[in-house]
Motif scaffolding. Structure first.
Motif, PDB file in Angstrom:
ATOM      1  N   GLU A 195       2.422  10.468  -3.227  1.00 15.86           N
ATOM      2  CA  GLU A 195       1.001  10.468  -3.611  1.00 15.86           C
ATOM      3  C   GLU A 195       0.128  10.257  -2.375  1.00 15.86           C
ATOM      4  O   GLU A 195       0.385   9.367  -1.555  1.00 15.86           O
ATOM      5  CB  GLU A 195       0.739   9.353  -4.614  1.00 15.86           C
ATOM      6  N   GLU A 196      -0.898  11.110  -2.240  1.00 15.29           N
ATOM      7  CA  GLU A 196      -1.881  10.954  -1.175  1.00 15.29           C
ATOM      8  C   GLU A 196      -3.024  10.055  -1.677  1.00 15.29           C
ATOM      9  O   GLU A 196      -3.420  10.140  -2.833  1.00 15.29           O
ATOM     10  CB  GLU A 196      -2.448  12.303  -0.736  1.00 15.29           C
ATOM     11  N   PHE A 197      -3.581   9.210  -0.785  1.00 13.33           N
ATOM     12  CA  PHE A 197      -4.657   8.304  -1.173  1.00 13.33           C
ATOM     13  C   PHE A 197      -5.603   8.120   0.013  1.00 13.33           C
ATOM     14  O   PHE A 197      -5.184   8.205   1.172  1.00 13.33           O
ATOM     15  CB  PHE A 197      -4.102   6.954  -1.643  1.00 13.33           C
TER      16      PHE A 197
ATOM     17  N   PRO B 179       0.114  12.524   5.531  1.00 15.18           N
ATOM     18  CA  PRO B 179       0.333  13.846   4.932  1.00 15.18           C
ATOM     19  C   PRO B 179       0.593  14.887   6.018  1.00 15.18           C
ATOM     20  O   PRO B 179       0.046  14.817   7.131  1.00 15.18           O
ATOM     21  CB  PRO B 179      -0.973  14.118   4.182  1.00 15.18           C
ATOM     22  N   GLU B 180       1.403  15.860   5.681  1.00 20.00           N
ATOM     23  CA  GLU B 180       1.884  16.827   6.686  1.00 20.00           C
ATOM     24  C   GLU B 180       0.729  17.557   7.364  1.00 20.00           C
ATOM     25  O   GLU B 180       0.791  17.811   8.576  1.00 20.00           O
ATOM     26  CB  GLU B 180       2.835  17.822   6.018  1.00 20.00           C
ATOM     27  N   ARG B 181      -0.319  17.897   6.653  1.00 17.60           N
ATOM     28  CA  ARG B 181      -1.398  18.688   7.244  1.00 17.60           C
ATOM     29  C   ARG B 181      -2.230  17.897   8.247  1.00 17.60           C
ATOM     30  O   ARG B 181      -3.029  18.469   9.007  1.00 17.60           O
ATOM     31  CB  ARG B 181      -2.306  19.228   6.144  1.00 17.60           C
TER      32      ARG B 181
ATOM     33  N   VAL C 262       0.822  -1.201   0.000  1.00 15.57           N
ATOM     34  CA  VAL C 262       0.000   0.000   0.000  1.00 15.57           C
ATOM     35  C   VAL C 262       0.860   1.257   0.000  1.00 15.57           C
ATOM     36  O   VAL C 262       0.604   2.194  -0.778  1.00 15.57           O
ATOM     37  CB  VAL C 262      -0.958  -0.014   1.216  1.00 15.57           C
ATOM     38  N   PHE C 263       1.917   1.307   0.856  1.00 13.11           N
ATOM     39  CA  PHE C 263       2.703   2.538   0.994  1.00 13.11           C
ATOM     40  C   PHE C 263       3.928   2.562   0.084  1.00 13.11           C
ATOM     41  O   PHE C 263       4.586   3.602  -0.029  1.00 13.11           O
ATOM     42  CB  PHE C 263       3.150   2.709   2.452  1.00 13.11           C
TER      43      PHE C 263
ATOM     44  N   LEU D  40       0.045   8.583   2.909  1.00 14.09           N
ATOM     45  CA  LEU D  40       1.072   9.151   2.021  1.00 14.09           C
ATOM     46  C   LEU D  40       1.979   8.021   1.543  1.00 14.09           C
ATOM     47  O   LEU D  40       2.598   7.326   2.361  1.00 14.09           O
ATOM     48  CB  LEU D  40       1.910  10.203   2.772  1.00 14.09           C
ATOM     49  N   ARG D  41       2.038   7.808   0.221  1.00 14.00           N
ATOM     50  CA  ARG D  41       2.896   6.768  -0.334  1.00 14.00           C
ATOM     51  C   ARG D  41       4.338   7.271  -0.383  1.00 14.00           C
ATOM     52  O   ARG D  41       4.631   8.466  -0.192  1.00 14.00           O
ATOM     53  CB  ARG D  41       2.423   6.382  -1.723  1.00 14.00           C
TER      54      ARG D  41
END
Length: 721
Positions: free
Chosen positions: A443-445, A405-407, A387-388, A438-439
């Motif tokens: 890429e965010e998913f 993700p950073e946020r 997945v990652f 976050l991969r």
């Protein structure tokens, strides 16, 4: 020293003995546990099987009752059609006799032979005509026909009449003749004549009687109807040919027929009694069919026991399957519990269980990540690698924030800390908002996650199970888009359908209506011409005048049918006068058709309905009233249309039997709690104008439908007054 050294030996022996006894007691408890678990599973399964079989039997019997009611309703409808078809033959015979007033018995025999009554599905045994003639003594009773008697002048086939003096001596037949003469319509009578050869196999004969007047001229008043019949056409109906085909294809249904009040027995099926033993149920339904002024009571019965409906076979199958499943579950529970107990008694169980747990984690189809209290990764299974996009070697020892993700990192850290203190998490798989991962490639998913915690010798460990829902979200979005497109298509189809109904209704009302009116005017011109230039034969002009009168009545009936069909398609007043008069007309028509009172409270205020809004509200009222007529069994409907709080509220309440759908059911967008297509159509129509639909109902407490529209959605720049 000797005595002092002996005490520790005794103490260690007692301690070892106590420990051994505890181990043996624990082992005995583990050995008994599989049997207890198996017995518990077996008891639970038996209770479930009993509940399922009871429920299935109840539903099966209810379905059998519904099928019985539907079959009997079809039988009653078919009986009415057979009587109507026989009545049509009688009207045709009267027309033939009017065209040939001096018809001979031979001609009448030839006419009846051409009808081929024996080979048709009609139950007519004979067709004849009885002439009214003066007599020194009248027929029985005090009637306008006193001083006259009836003599049969035409009859075919020969021997079809049950008795020569039937019309002068039988009180039932005499009463039917009076009804027919007064109403100028077909009357039904029953005659018992088991002692006559013509009806030797039938104790009861049904007679259809139709009056005939001189020159086919119908008198103007009912009193004249009764006093001036020239004669009566009659058709004798064979009760076996009438009733046996109705139940021939339904051997499980028994039929008993009685005529008049009080009922006189005229027919019963001879396939044997359906009376079931006292321990079984019996389906029973009584219909009353009034035809030709005489009520026919139809009593239907059928064996409703479980053996007759097949419920016992279904229950037996479910019971056998349930017993097999119960023993299988009990055996499986016993085997699993016994294996667990055996493993718990073996040395090195903890190491073995840990190895098995790691095997499960590695083979899991979910991404599993375990972190310590410092939120450092300690376990990273193969699915998490996939997945990652990171190998377990790189992930173990890295901070968890690397995969967030950073946020979202700060909020996630607070959530883990709160979970470590309270043990309560908002994140349960499939029951939370979508998160993001976050991969390795940046890429965010979207993901779904659930978290749990355990404590070992080193501290707390948090395990997170992750699921990549990218494809599912893509499918959900595609489904939402498809649903919106289908709603748009449905709305467009509704609009096209309304436009087509409007066009057809106007063509029926304007074109066909005008043509029928013109035809009626032409017919009046023909009548005037005949009056101005009578032919040499008075009987001929009388016959033609009667035919022209029948044609005028047929045209009037056709005009009424055209107007009714056009109004059903789309009332002209909806476009010409507006919504409120159209609803008033619809309520009056509903009361006239079904005999259900409609109490109206219509006060839309200053609301001016656009054409689309008026059509939508009218169709919703029409569908709601149709549902009341079909399902509610109500005697009163309260219809309210008013404006309140920026909404136009339509409420339709009946005092019928209601449903078991719940005290208050809100029809949400996309919900299908109610299988009624009528309610689904109402919901879709309301949705087109951003309206909401609410239902209040409960068993035997009526049904209330409330539809609320925003005012801005039903008003437009070009409104209907």
């Amino acid at each position: 020293m000797t005595s002092s050294s002996a005490e520790p030996e005794d103490t260690s022996g007692n301690t070892a003995h106590t420990a051994g006894r505890r181990v043996r007691s624990r082992a005995a408890g583990l050995r008994r546990r599989p049997l207890l678990v198996a017995l518990l599973i077996l008891c639970i399964s038996a209770a479930a099987i009993f509940a399922v079989t009871s429920f299935v039997e109840h539903q099966w019997q209810a379905a059998a009752q519904a099928r019985f009611d539907a079959r009997t309703e079809r039988v009653t409808t078919r009986l009415r059609r057979l009587l109507s078809a026989s009545e049509t033959v009688l009207y045709g015979a009267r027309a033939a006799l009017d065209l040939s007033p001096s018809m001979t018995s031979a001609a009448w025999q030839q006419y009846v032979e051409k009808l081929e009554l024996d080979s048709s599905a009609l139950p007519i045994r004979a067709l004849g005509y009885a002439d009214v003639a003066s007599a020194s003594t009248g027929i029985i009773g005090n009637s306008p026909l006193t001083g006259r008697h009836l003599s049969v002048t035409l009859l075919a086939p020969a021997g079809g009449l049950v008795r020569p003096d039937l019309f002068d001596q039988d009180s039932f037949v005499h009463a039917a003749l009076l009804r027919a003469a007064q109403d100028n319509q077909v009357a039904l009578a029953v005659h018992f004549a088991s002692d006559v050869d013509a009806a030797a196999d039938n104790e009861a004969v049904l007679l259809l009687c139709l009056p005939r007047y001189s020159g086919s001229t119908v008198p103007a008043s009912p009193e004249a109807h009764r006093t001036s019949p020239r004669g009566f056409l009659f058709a004798s109906l064979d009760t076996r040919r009438l009733f046996e085909p109705l139940v021939a294809g339904r051997p499980s249904i028994e039929l008993n027929v009685q005529a008049g009040r009080p009922g006189a027995f005229i027919y019963a099926t001879d396939s044997g009694s359906v009376e079931a033993p006292a321990t079984t149920s019996l389906f029973r339904k009584t219909d009353t069919l009034t035809y030709g002024g005489m009520p026919l009571t139809l009593v239907y019965t059928a064996n409703g026991s479980a053996s007759a409906t097949g419920a016992d076979v279904v229950n037996g199958t479910i019971l056998l399957m349930g017993i097999g499943v119960a023993f299988a579950l009990a055996g499986l529970a016993y085997a699993l519990t016994a294996t667990y107990a055996k493993n718990m008694l073996m040395p090195g169980v903890a190491t073995l269980n840990e190895a098995r747990m790691m095997g499960i984690i590695r083979s899991s189809m979910e991404a599993i990540i375990t972190i310590d209290e410092a939120q450092t990764v300690v376990i990273f299974n193969p699915m998490a690698e996939h997945v990652f996009g990171v190998s377990a070697m790189e992930a173990v020892g890295a901070p968890l924030s690397r995969f967030i993700p950073e946020r979202f990192r700060q909020a996630h850290g607070r959530h883990v800390e709160q979970f470590g203190v309270t043990g309560v998490s908002e994140r349960l798989m499939g029951r939370q908002r979508v998160l993001f991962g976050l991969r390795a490639n940046g890429e965010e998913f979207p993901i779904e996650a659930s978290i749990s915690q355990i404590r070992d010798a080193t501290g707390k460990l948090y395990t997170v199970m992750l699921r990549d829902v990218t494809e599912r979200l893509r499918a959900d979005n595609a489904l939402k888009q498809s649903r919106e497109e289908l709603r748009d298509l449905s709305a467009n189809l509704q609009n096209v359908r309304e436009e087509e109904k409007t066009r057809i209704a106007r063509e029926l009302h304007d074109d066909l209506g005008q043509q029928l009116t013109a035809l009626k005017m032409d017919l009046s011109a023909v009548e005037q011409t005949l009056d101005a230039h009578p032919p040499a034969q008075p009987d001929a002009i009388a016959s033609v005048s009667g035919q022209l009168l029948s044609m005028r009545l047929l045209i009037d009936s056709t005009v009424a049918s055209v107007r009714r069909i056009a109004a059903d398609l789309r009332p002209v007043m909806l476009d010409d006068l507006g919504l409120v008069p159209a609803i008033e007309w619809l309520a009056n028509d509903f009361t006239n058709r079904y005999g259900i009172d409609v109490e109206r409270h219509i006060d839309p205020g200053d609301t001016r309905f656009a054409k689309r809004g008026a059509t939508t509200v009218f169709r919703i009222v029409q569908e709601a009233l149709a549902n009341v007529a079909r399902h509610a069994d109500a005697t009163l409907v309260v219809l309210t249309l008013e404006t309140e709080g920026g909404y136009c509220v339509l409420r339709i309440v009946d005092n019928g039997r209601g449903t078991d759908a719940g005290v208050r059911t809100h029809i949400e967008r996309g919900a299908h709690a109610d299988k009624s297509f009528g309610l689904i159509g109402i919901r879709e129509r309301a949705h087109m104008l951003r309206g909401t639909v609410t239902i209040d109902t409960s068993r035997d407490r009526g049904f209330a439908l409330t539809v609320a529209f925003p005012l801005h959605a039903i008003e437009a720049e070009d409104p209907i007054p």
